[in-house]
Design an enzyme around this catalytic site. Structure first.
Site, short mmCIF file in Angstrom:
data_model
loop_
_atom_site.label_atom_id
_atom_site.label_comp_id
_atom_site.label_asym_id
_atom_site.label_seq_id
_atom_site.Cartn_x
_atom_site.Cartn_y
_atom_site.Cartn_z
N ASN A 79 -23.58 -63.73 14.91
CA ASN A 79 -24.95 -64.15 15.22
C ASN A 79 -24.98 -64.94 16.54
O ASN A 79 -25.87 -64.74 17.38
CB ASN A 79 -25.51 -65.02 14.10
N LEU A 135 -1.69 -55.26 9.29
CA LEU A 135 -1.89 -53.87 9.69
C LEU A 135 -3.36 -53.52 9.91
O LEU A 135 -3.73 -52.95 10.94
CB LEU A 135 -1.32 -52.94 8.62
N CYS A 178 -5.39 -3.19 2.35
CA CYS A 178 -5.15 -3.28 3.78
C CYS A 178 -6.43 -3.44 4.62
O CYS A 178 -6.95 -4.53 4.76
CB CYS A 178 -4.35 -2.07 4.26
N SER A 211 0.55 -2.87 7.12
CA SER A 211 0.08 -3.31 8.43
C SER A 211 1.25 -3.22 9.41
O SER A 211 2.23 -3.96 9.28
CB SER A 211 -0.44 -4.75 8.33
N GLY A 265 -11.83 -60.55 12.58
CA GLY A 265 -10.88 -61.49 12.03
C GLY A 265 -9.49 -60.90 12.19
O GLY A 265 -9.12 -59.95 11.49
N GLU A 289 0.83 -1.20 0.00
CA GLU A 289 0.00 0.00 0.00
C GLU A 289 0.88 1.26 0.00
O GLU A 289 1.85 1.36 0.76
CB GLU A 289 -0.87 -0.05 1.26
N ASN A 336 -10.00 -66.58 -3.24
CA ASN A 336 -11.26 -66.01 -2.76
C ASN A 336 -12.09 -66.98 -1.93
O ASN A 336 -12.88 -66.56 -1.07
CB ASN A 336 -12.09 -65.49 -3.94
N THR A 345 -12.32 -54.68 8.50
CA THR A 345 -10.93 -54.26 8.65
C THR A 345 -10.37 -53.57 7.42
O THR A 345 -9.34 -52.91 7.50
CB THR A 345 -10.05 -55.49 8.98
N LYS A 354 -9.20 2.40 -2.03
CA LYS A 354 -9.41 1.68 -0.78
C LYS A 354 -10.84 1.91 -0.31
O LYS A 354 -11.34 3.04 -0.32
CB LYS A 354 -8.42 2.18 0.27
N TRP A 414 -9.06 -54.03 -3.90
CA TRP A 414 -8.22 -55.13 -3.40
C TRP A 414 -8.91 -55.79 -2.20
O TRP A 414 -8.46 -55.76 -1.07
CB TRP A 414 -6.84 -54.59 -3.02
N LYS A 420 -17.84 -52.84 -6.03
CA LYS A 420 -17.62 -53.21 -4.63
C LYS A 420 -17.90 -52.03 -3.70
O LYS A 420 -18.41 -52.20 -2.59
CB LYS A 420 -16.17 -53.68 -4.45
#
Length: 657
Positions: free
Chosen positions: A466, A370, A176, A203, A365, A49, A451, A475, A118, A485, A617
Site C-alpha cells: 500500500n 526455494l 494402413c 507402410s 517476502g 496388413e 502462525n 511465493t 480396408k 502447508w 484454503k
C-alpha cells in the site's frame, strides 16, 4: 481372490519373419508370435496388413490359389491358437461378391469372429492397391463371410467392436491408409465407444516417414482419447520397388508407450491404461458433444469375448514406464526447454497484472528459501518485460525466531545481485507484543507461535505494498496448496501468486536452471546454496544455528506428494492404483529415490487427509496463472467442497497390504 489389473489392458504389435506369397510359412510365424505374446499375458496381438500373404504380392492377389490358401491358413491359425487367451488380428485378402478386399481377420479361442475391410485404398505414387482391392464402401452394410464348415459365417464390415466382457476395452480396427486419410474410420470408431484402435499396416520406409508415422499415430491417440496400435510390415516384404521397416507403435493419449527399432522384426508390448482414457473422456466435454453429433451412425456390432484376467501385482512384466517425477522431464534438453517455458509463462502472467493496475512496485517476502527465490526471479523477468526498473522490486527480509544466518545471508545476496531494493524488518518485537496482547506464552512453540509469525509477515508485506503503490507477490507453490502447508491469511495470502501452479519438485529445477545460466558468480553461488538448504518455514528456533524445522520430516517427501497429486488430479486414479504405481516408480531397483511400501502407504494417507481437510484454503486462493496441466485454482481446474469427507479414500488406503 480378486485379480487386480488396475484398469490395464496388455497389447502387442508384431512384425514377424515372412515369405512373400507363402501363407503356410507365414502362418507358422504368426502362431509362434501369438503364443509368445500370450505367455506374457497379452490380451491382444496385432499383425501387419496382409501378413498372411505378404503385402507386396501385387498381381498374385488375383490368383485363386493364393486367396484360397490364405483363407485356409487363417482357419488353421484359429485352430492352432484355440488354447490361447489372446485376441489375434491379422491381415489377408478376402473375396466377396466378385470383389477382393484387403481385410483384417479377428481370431479368438479357435474361431474367426470378425472381418474388417480396408476403407481407403491408396492408388498414388508407389501404391497401386486399387488395381486389386475394392474399398469397404463396395461391400455394403450388414455383410457376413463364410470360410468353411470349420468356422461359422462371420460379420464382415467396418462397424465392428470387439468387447472383452471383463474389461472396459472396446477394440476397433482400421488398415494402413485409413489412418492417413482426412476422415479416418477411427474417428467414428472412437465416437461409438472404441478406446483401442488397432491398425494393420504395410507402410514402406522412406526418409523422414518414421517421424511422420509417429506423429500420425500419437496424434490420433490424443485427438480420439484412445490407444492406437500400429503394426507394420517388416523387411521381408519384396524390395522390388519399396523397403519396409516393421515400425510398430503403441500410443496412448498422445504418448508413445512402445516402439520397435526399424528393420528388427520386433514384437512390442504396452500396458494400456483404460481408466486413464476413460477419465480423459469424462473430463473433456467436447468428446461427448461429438458423440451426440454422430448418434445417427450408431450401428455398431459389439462382439463379446471372455478374456482370462491376470493379476498385475503378480505378473513379472509391466510394460509401461512410470515416471516418478511427472512434473519434470527426465531428459536434460527437454527439462531445460520446460524450465524456460515455465519461467516465461510465470513472468508474462505477472507482467500483465502489473501493466493492468499500472503498478511500479512489487513487494516480496524474501526468506532465502526455494519458493521466495523463484518468486523473485520471476518478478525480475516481469519487470524487464514491463521495462520497469528492478529497484521497484521491494525484497523484504523479516528475521524471526527461526531465521538462520544461512537463509538470511542468501536473501541479502539474492536481492543485491538481482538489483532489487532490500528492506529488513525484524518481526520479533511485533510478535512478542502480539503474544502479550493475546496472552500467549512465548515458550509454548505451538501452532499459535508459528502462525503469529506468518501473519505478522503478511501484514508487513501488505502494508508496504500500500505504501509503495504496489502489489504483494505470493511465493507459495502448488505442492503446499495441495497439502495446505500454509498459514491461512498468512503466507496463504497475496495479491498475485506466481508459483501457485508450480509443484515443489519443479521449483527446484527452475532455480537450478537459473543458477546454471546466471551471469553473476555471486548470484550463482547464492542460488546453489538455496537449493542445498533444507525446505523449512523457519518458524521454530534454530538448533546450534541450524534449521530445526524441516518440512519433509513433518508432512512427507515432496517427491511422493507431487507424484500423488499428479495421479489424483490429472487422472482421477483411486488410492490402490496410485499405491501400485508408486511402487513401480519408487520401489524398483532402477529408481533413483527409493521408498519402502510402508512409507508410501503412510505418506499417501497423509496426503489424502491433508488434501481434504485443507480445501478451504484453496477455495479462496489468490489469482495466479495456470502453467501446467495440474492446477488447484477454484476458478479453473479444481472445484471441491471444503467440507467433503475423506473416509472413502482413507478406508481404501487402510485396506492396502
Amino acid at each position: 481372490m480378486i485379480c487386480m489389473n488396475y484398469g490395464y489392458f496388455r497389447a502387442a504389435a508384431a512384425s514377424v519373419e515372412l515369405k512373400v506369397a507363402d501363407p503356410a510359412f507365414n502362418s507358422e510365424r504368426i502362431i509362434t508370435a501369438a503364443s509368445q505374446a500370450e505367455a506374457k499375458n497379452a490380451n491382444l496381438i496385432v499383425f501387419p496388413e496382409l501378413c498372411l500373404t505378404g503385402y507386396t504380392c501385387s498381381d498374385l492377389f488375383l490368383q485363386e490359389s493364393l486367396v484360397k490358401k490364405a483363407a485356409s491358413e487363417c482357419e488353421r491359425i484359429a485352430k492352432e491358437t484355440s488354447g490361447l487367451n489372446i485376441i489375434i488380428a491379422l491381415g489377408l485378402p478376402v473375396k466377396k461378391n466378385g470383389a477382393l478386399y484387403n481385410a483384417a481377420a479377428i481370431l479368438f479361442k479357435g474361431k474367426i469372429i470378425a472381418l474388417i475391410p480396408k476403407t481407403f485404398i491408396p492408388n498414388y505414387s508407389e501404391f497401386y492397391e486399387r488395381r486389386h482391392f475394392a474399398p469397404a464402401s463396395a461391400l455394403g452394410k450388414n455383410q457376413s463371410y463364410y470360410f468353411s464348415d470349420k468356422n461359422p459365417a462371420v460379420p464382415f464390415g467396418t462397424n465392428i467392436l470387439i468387447c472383452p466382457e471383463n474389461s472396459s476395452a472396446k477394440i476397433a480396427f482400421e488398415i494402413c491408409e485409413d489412418l492417413w486419410a482426412p476422415n479416418p474410420p477411427s474417428t467414428k470408431h472412437a465416437l461409438n465407444g472404441a478406446n483401442i484402435i488397432a491398425n494393420l499396416s504395410a507402410s514402406n520406409e522412406i526418409i523422414g516417414k518414421a517421424q511422420y508415422r509417429r506423429l500420425l499415430a500419437s496424434s490420433a491417440s490424443a485427438r480420439l482419447l484412445c490407444s492406437y496400435i500400429y503394426a507394420d510390415a517388416g523387411n521381408d516384404e519384396s524390395s522390388q520397388d519399396m523397403v519396409f521397416a516393421g515400425h510398430n507403435l503403441i500410443c496412448e493419449n498422445g504418448k508413445i508407450l512402445a516402439e520397435s527399432e526399424l528393420f528388427q522384426k520386433q514384437c512390442v508390448f504396452a500396458d494400456i491404461d483404460l481408466s486413464l482414457l476413460e477419465n480423459e473422456r469424462l473430463k473433456i466435454s467436447s468428446f461427448s458433444q461429438n458423440q451426440e453429433l454422430c448418434k445417427e451412425e450408431r450401428d455398431y456390432l459389439e462382439i463379446p469375448v471372455s478374456l482370462k484376467e491376470f493379476d498385475m501385482d503378480k505378473t513379472p512384466f509391466f510394460f509401461r514406464s512410470v515416471d516418478p517425477h511427472p512434473f519434470v522431464p527426465s531428459d536434460d534438453e527437454k527439462r531445460g526447454e520446460r524450465c524456460k517455458e515455465v519461467l516465461a509463462l510465470q513472468a508474462q502472467g505477472l507482467a500483465k497484472r502489473l501493466r493492468h493496475i499500472n503498478a511500479k512496485s512489487a513487494v516480496i517476502g524474501l526468506s532465502g528459501g526455494l519458493d521466495s527465490t523463484l518468486a523473485l526471479l520471476v518478478t525480475c523477468r516481469a519487470f524487464d518485460l514491463c521495462k520497469l526498473d528492478r529497484s521497484g522490486i521491494v525484497a523484504v527480509t523479516m528475521p524471526g525466531f527461526g531465521t538462520t544466518d544461512r537463509t538470511y545471508q542468501n536473501a541479502l545476496a539474492l536481492a543485491k545481485e538481482e538489483g532489487a531494493s532490500l528492506k529488513e524488518i525484524s518481526i520479533a518485537d511485533a510478535v512478542r507484543q502480539h503474544f502479550k496482547d493475546i496472552g500467549h506464552d512465548e515458550s509454548q512453540h505451538d501452532v499459535t507461535y508459528e502462525n503469529s509469525q506468518a501473519r505478522e509477515r503478511t501484514q508487513i508485506l501488505m502494508d508496504l505494498a500500500n505504501k509503495t503503490n504496489g502489489i504483494v507477490i505470493g511465493t507459495g507453490d502448488l505442492s503446499e496448496l495441495a497439502l495446505g502447508w500454509c498459514t491461512y491469511n498468512g503466507d496463504h495470502m497475496s495479491m498475485y501468486g506466481v508459483n501457485s501452479s508450480i509443484p515443489k519438485t519443479l521449483v527446484r529445477h527452475l532455480v537450478q536452471w537459473e543458477a546454471d545460466s546466471a551471469q553473476s558468480q555471486k548470484l550463482k553461488e547464492a542460488l546453489l546454496d538455496v537449493l542445498n538448504t533444507p525446505v523449512s518455514p523457519e518458524l521454530l528456533p534454530p538448533t546450534n544455528g541450524n534449521i530445526s524445522q524441516k518440512t519433509e520430516e513433518l508432512v512427507g517427501p515432496y517427491e511422493l506428494h507431487d507424484f500423488f497429486l499428479y495421479q489424483i488430479i490429472r487422472y482421477g486414479f483411486e488410492p490402490k492404483k496410485i499405491y501400485f504405481l508408486a511402487q513401480k516408480a519408487f520401489c524398483e531397483e532402477k529408481s533413483q529415490t527409493s521408498f519402502l511400501k510402508g512409507e508410501i502407504k503412510k505418506w499417501l494417507k497423509t496426503f489424502y487427509r491433508r488434501f481434504f481437510s485443507q480445501q478451504f484454503k484453496r477455495s479462496c486462493m489468490p489469482d495466479g496463472a495456470k502453467v501446467g496441466t495440474v492446477s488447484l485454482s477454484p476458478r479453473g481446474d479444481w472445484r471441491m467442497p471444503s467440507d467433503a469427507s475423506a473416509d472413502l479414500w482413507l478406508n481404501e488406503i487402510n485396506e492396502l497390504d
